[in-house]
Write a protein that holds these residues in place. Structure first.
Motif, PDB file in Angstrom:
ATOM      1  N   ARG B  96      16.357 -40.417  -3.710  1.00 36.39           N
ATOM      2  CA  ARG B  96      17.358 -41.323  -3.131  1.00 36.39           C
ATOM      3  C   ARG B  96      16.784 -42.112  -1.958  1.00 36.39           C
ATOM      4  O   ARG B  96      17.070 -43.293  -1.788  1.00 36.39           O
ATOM      5  CB  ARG B  96      18.594 -40.531  -2.704  1.00 36.39           C
ATOM      6  N   ARG B  97      15.950 -41.454  -1.174  1.00 37.24           N
ATOM      7  CA  ARG B  97      15.352 -42.126  -0.033  1.00 37.24           C
ATOM      8  C   ARG B  97      14.481 -43.303  -0.490  1.00 37.24           C
ATOM      9  O   ARG B  97      14.570 -44.414   0.041  1.00 37.24           O
ATOM     10  CB  ARG B  97      14.511 -41.111   0.759  1.00 37.24           C
ATOM     11  N   VAL B  99      14.654 -44.981  -3.233  1.00 38.73           N
ATOM     12  CA  VAL B  99      15.482 -46.045  -3.813  1.00 38.73           C
ATOM     13  C   VAL B  99      16.050 -46.920  -2.697  1.00 38.73           C
ATOM     14  O   VAL B  99      16.015 -48.153  -2.764  1.00 38.73           O
ATOM     15  CB  VAL B  99      16.620 -45.450  -4.675  1.00 38.73           C
ATOM     16  N   GLU B 100      16.546 -46.274  -1.642  1.00 28.36           N
ATOM     17  CA  GLU B 100      17.101 -47.051  -0.525  1.00 28.36           C
ATOM     18  C   GLU B 100      16.006 -47.866   0.163  1.00 28.36           C
ATOM     19  O   GLU B 100      16.190 -49.041   0.473  1.00 28.36           O
ATOM     20  CB  GLU B 100      17.783 -46.137   0.502  1.00 28.36           C
ATOM     21  N   LYS B 103      15.027 -50.903  -1.679  1.00 28.20           N
ATOM     22  CA  LYS B 103      16.054 -51.945  -1.585  1.00 28.20           C
ATOM     23  C   LYS B 103      15.987 -52.685  -0.240  1.00 28.20           C
ATOM     24  O   LYS B 103      16.028 -53.913  -0.205  1.00 28.20           O
ATOM     25  CB  LYS B 103      17.443 -51.317  -1.761  1.00 28.20           C
ATOM     26  N   VAL B 104      15.840 -51.951   0.852  1.00 27.90           N
ATOM     27  CA  VAL B 104      15.820 -52.643   2.156  1.00 27.90           C
ATOM     28  C   VAL B 104      14.509 -53.405   2.349  1.00 27.90           C
ATOM     29  O   VAL B 104      14.482 -54.440   3.019  1.00 27.90           O
ATOM     30  CB  VAL B 104      16.098 -51.702   3.350  1.00 27.90           C
ATOM     31  N   ARG B 106      12.942 -54.940  -0.058  1.00 27.67           N
ATOM     32  CA  ARG B 106      13.164 -56.186  -0.802  1.00 27.67           C
ATOM     33  C   ARG B 106      13.935 -57.170   0.072  1.00 27.67           C
ATOM     34  O   ARG B 106      13.560 -58.341   0.186  1.00 27.67           O
ATOM     35  CB  ARG B 106      13.941 -55.897  -2.096  1.00 27.67           C
ATOM     36  N   GLY B 107      14.995 -56.696   0.721  1.00 32.21           N
ATOM     37  CA  GLY B 107      15.784 -57.553   1.602  1.00 32.21           C
ATOM     38  C   GLY B 107      14.995 -58.050   2.792  1.00 32.21           C
ATOM     39  O   GLY B 107      15.289 -59.106   3.348  1.00 32.21           O
ATOM     40  N   GLN B 202      17.289 -51.013  10.732  1.00 32.67           N
ATOM     41  CA  GLN B 202      17.973 -49.782  10.399  1.00 32.67           C
ATOM     42  C   GLN B 202      17.973 -48.894  11.627  1.00 32.67           C
ATOM     43  O   GLN B 202      17.181 -49.100  12.554  1.00 32.67           O
ATOM     44  CB  GLN B 202      17.270 -49.062   9.242  1.00 32.67           C
TER      45      GLN B 202
END
Lengths: 269, 249, 250
Positions: B96-97, B99-100, B103-104, B106-107, B202
């Motif tokens: 899960r880490r 994956v997050e 995503k960030v 990429r942003g 973050q």
């Protein structure tokens, strides 16, 4: 372009034109939340629960409290975990299957906000140090996606936690036998963290974006603060960028709007 | 944050951190571009004990077709940790880490890329953490930006990144693993340095408003120092050839 | 205000401020307000009011009229799909492949070009939906397939340097190494020599140009590089004679 993209681009022009006049598409001010409705104790089988409506968005959070082993490096602390399911009933864009990156990000930001503020007093959830502790499962079920799932989930999670009742247990250290009693204690809560999410569209910063606004936003920023004004999570999401001044504005606004939302949570209990 | 060994001090009476650094000091950083043959662009970054490899493939046409965007290319990011990168073996594959973080990241990179030039394509970024020692996402962003430039993907700026955090009550730059484990907060951040646009922010931890802003400002300063190293690494590849050629004459 | 912030041929990275004022933003740059920034790693080129950056890396972007080397990746009912190293795959329709009239019902197109064949084609069309059309009809070698030899890749932006002024660089490499070389503007280069050693030498020379394209005095260095190796090959008896330095004009 596909129909959806043509719609998004028309919608963006429309939203941008309104923003230039200082207006949002649903008539709200830039710092206004949509109407927030909270119902607690809606699922009897769960130890705690809350159903939250935030405008068109609806989420249901259920809290299950179990017993289990503590983490080896934290023997004197209970355990909490947060999971989000974006079930297909909530949006034509949600697919069945294991949590995707959106569900995972959502769960992890909600989790950090609660965990890092020590909202739940996990040290009070130890049954036998190093052996047996309470495990608090926060399960977020999104029912209708009308934008800003993050704030809705964070609000619902706190409302549910604050109404959670933990069954008392008797634990026999010698035999390892565990008995559940028919008496309950409230889950020990230290703080009430509240996430406040901003969408940036052009140069405008909008609190609590609706789905239409999210579809056209450049970037997203969430800041979670508790009643002491401390920050317990921050997350810039999606594409786009923010200036330092915008982060400062978001921080101050998150504290102010967090206080407003916190009062609504407290009143709902 | 983890259970802290008793008596552990992260900052000593002379203001030195456990690895000897001062409060506002970065760990040693080295960067190299074009380290892989197959990839269209690549970079290797060592940042403290972090060892990170980034590769870029594309722009290339993507299938299935429904992933294509008619007006622009898309960016895909995969951040992955090697099983041997951490103390206790990590189960291979995305957790899960990861994956997050993917995503960030990429942003964080997307705002810099000019993907309108490549409709219907994808640019793929693969970030492999070979050894992890806190701050892997910011080191990964620094490596990925270099790999993108090395691939010749047009960009408005080189995205740079750094983290700040709080240990023993003080805001410091660039936490290492122990500081991350036993400290009070970590604030990773990425910027496009030319115009100070923040593209990743973050926070994991508990800070006052003032501390949070102090950490953000400090991380921006750190990212600017990292940016200078990125520029040097990009230029070094070509200047080294020019010097070598001149030296042989 | 009119100001250029960098020197001509200066090495820049993405995001570098290049110029401000009434300039035109050429390739490898973008304009914001009146300021022009670099978008790639490359060398600055200012000519009149045009500011551009010649990239040192980057994908091949097709232009109509370019001659390219490609590899057939699929045979369709009425044409071929060809990889030319661009972000998009290119198509070659049967009527653009050959002057002959082809009866699609009776002809096996694989007999003309098969999967894996290397072709030499012109970009006939490249439209806004990124459809790339090729043409081999009327190309040298009938567009291929190019048999034997090898393909190496150079950065597309360095092709002009590899060809040299009036073809000087590539002609020299061909003459001295006695190889056949076709340079595609997509950066794909086909090389075929009389033996492995000379083929390898030609490739080494081409890769040297690719690596050192941004430096001065390259033609002389490449010539020296090849001559040195040729003398070695003669000593080893691979070749009988080292050609005269300039090579003969064709």
């Amino acid at each position: 372009m596909s129909d959806q993209e043509v719609m998004a681009s028309i919608m963006r022009d429309h939203i941008m034109n309104l923003l230039r006049e200082g207006k949002r598409i649903d008539g709200r001010g830039f710092e206004d939340y949509r109407e927030i409705e909270i119902k607690t104790n809606v699922i009897e089988k769960a130890e705690g629960s809350a159903w939250v409506k935030l405008g068109d968005t609806q989420v249901l959070v259920g809290i299950k409290v179990d017993v289990g082993e503590p983490f080896p490096d934290l023997p004197e602390s209970g355990v909490m975990t947060t999971n989000v399911e974006l079930v297909p009933l909530a949006s034509p864009t949600f697919e069945p299957g294991p949590p995707d990156e959106n569900a995972i990000e959502l769960a992890r930001v909600v989790d950090r906000g609660i965990r890092e503020s020590h909202a739940i007093d996990l040290e009070k959830l130890v049954i036998s140090p190093g052996k047996l502790v309470r495990v608090v499962f926060i399960d977020v079920h999104v029912l209708d996606h009308g934008g800003n799932l993050l704030d809705a989930s964070g609000i619902a999670a706190m409302a549910a936690l604050m109404t959670t009742k933990v069954p008392r247990v008797e634990y026999n250290e010698e035999t390892g036998e565990l008995t559940k009693l028919d008496e309950y204690d409230p889950l020990p809560i230290n703080h009430i963290p509240v996430p406040v999410t901003f969408a940036k569209i052009g140069t405008a910063m909008l609190v609590d974006p609706s789905l239409d606004e999210e579809m056209v936003m450049d970037g997203r920023l969430t800041i979670t603060t508790d009643e002491t004004g401390h920050v317990s999570a921050a997350q810039k999401g999606e594409s786009g960028s923010f200036k330092l001044e915008e982060v400062m504005y978001a921080l101050d606004t998150a504290v102010e709007k967090g206080n407003y939302v916190r009062e609504i949570i407290k009143r709902s209990l | 944050m983890m259970g802290r060994p008793e008596g552990l001090k992260l900052i000593d009476e002379n203001g030195r951190r456990i690895d000897g650094r001062k409060k506002y000091e970065l760990r040693p950083i080295s960067m190299e571009v074009n380290v892989l043959k197959n990839a269209d662009g690549s970079a290797y970054v060592e940042w403290g004990k972090n060892k990170i490899l980034a590769a870029v493939y594309g722009p290339r046409e993507i299938h299935p077709k429904h992933l294509q965007r008619p007006d622009r290319g898309i960016l895909r990011v995969r951040y992955n940790m090697a099983p041997f990168s951490v103390e206790d073996r990590k189960k291979p594959g995305p957790d899960r880490r990861s994956v997050e973080i993917s995503k960030v990241i990429r942003g964080a990179l997307e705002p810099a890329l000019i993907l309108e030039m490549f409709p219907r394509t994808a640019v793929d970024i693969f970030i492999e953490v070979l050894q992890a020692d806190a701050g892997t996402r910011v080191a990964g962003i620094a490596a990925a930006s270099l790999a993108l430039a090395d691939a010749g993907i047009p960009m408005r700026d080189i995205v740079s990144a750094c983290a700040a955090g709080k240990i023993d009550g003080e805001i410091v730059l660039d936490l290492n693993k122990d500081e991350d484990n036993y400290g009070e907060a970590d604030v990773p951040l990425a910027i496009m340095p030319m115009k100070n646009d923040i593209t990743l922010l973050q926070m994991d931890g508990y800070l006052t408003r003032e501390e949070f802003m102090e950490a953000v400002r400090l991380a921006i300063k750190g990212a600017k120092a990292v940016y200078q190293k990125q520029r040097e690494a990009l230029k070094r590849k070509y200047l080294a050839v020019a010097e070598e050629v001149a030296g042989n004459e | 205000m009119r100001k250029v912030f960098v020197k001509s041929r200066e090495l820049v990275v993405p995001g570098t401020l290049l110029a401000q004022g009434p300039f035109k933003a050429g390739r490898g740059t973008f304009k914001e307000g009146s300021r022009i920034y670099s978008t790639v790693v490359g060398l600055v080129d200012v000519r009149g009011d045009l500011v551009r950056v010649i990239p040192l890396e980057g994908p091949y972007m097709p232009e109509v009229g370019d001659s390219v080397i490609g590899k057939v990746v699929d045979v369709k009912f009425s044409g071929w799909t060809v990889d030319i190293g661009a972000p998009y795959q290119a198509s070659l329709r049967v009527q653009d492949a050959t002057e002959e009239r082809i009866d699609l019902m009776k002809t096996d197109l694989r007999k003309i070009f098969d999967i894996g064949d290397v072709i030499y084609a012109k970009i006939k069309g490249y439209n806004e939906v990124n459809q790339i059309d090729l043409m081999t009809k009327g190309m040298p070698f009938r567009g291929g397939p190019l048999r034997g030899g090898q393909i190496v890749e150079v950065t597309p932006s360095k092709v002009p340097r590899l060809i040299g002024k009036g073809g000087s660089m590539i002609t020299m490499i061909k003459k001295l190494t006695n190889t056949r070389i076709i340079v595609g503007q997509n950066g794909w280069v086909w090389i075929s020599g009389p033996n492995d050693e000379l083929e390898r030498l030609a490739i080494a020379a081409i890769m040297k140009v690719n690596r050192e394209s941004h430096t001065q005095g390259l033609t002389d260095r490449v010539k020296e590089f090849i001559m040195g190796h040729l003398r070695e090959l003669k000593e080893r008896g691979v070749i009988e004679e080292v050609p005269s330095e300039g090579g003969e004009e064709s």
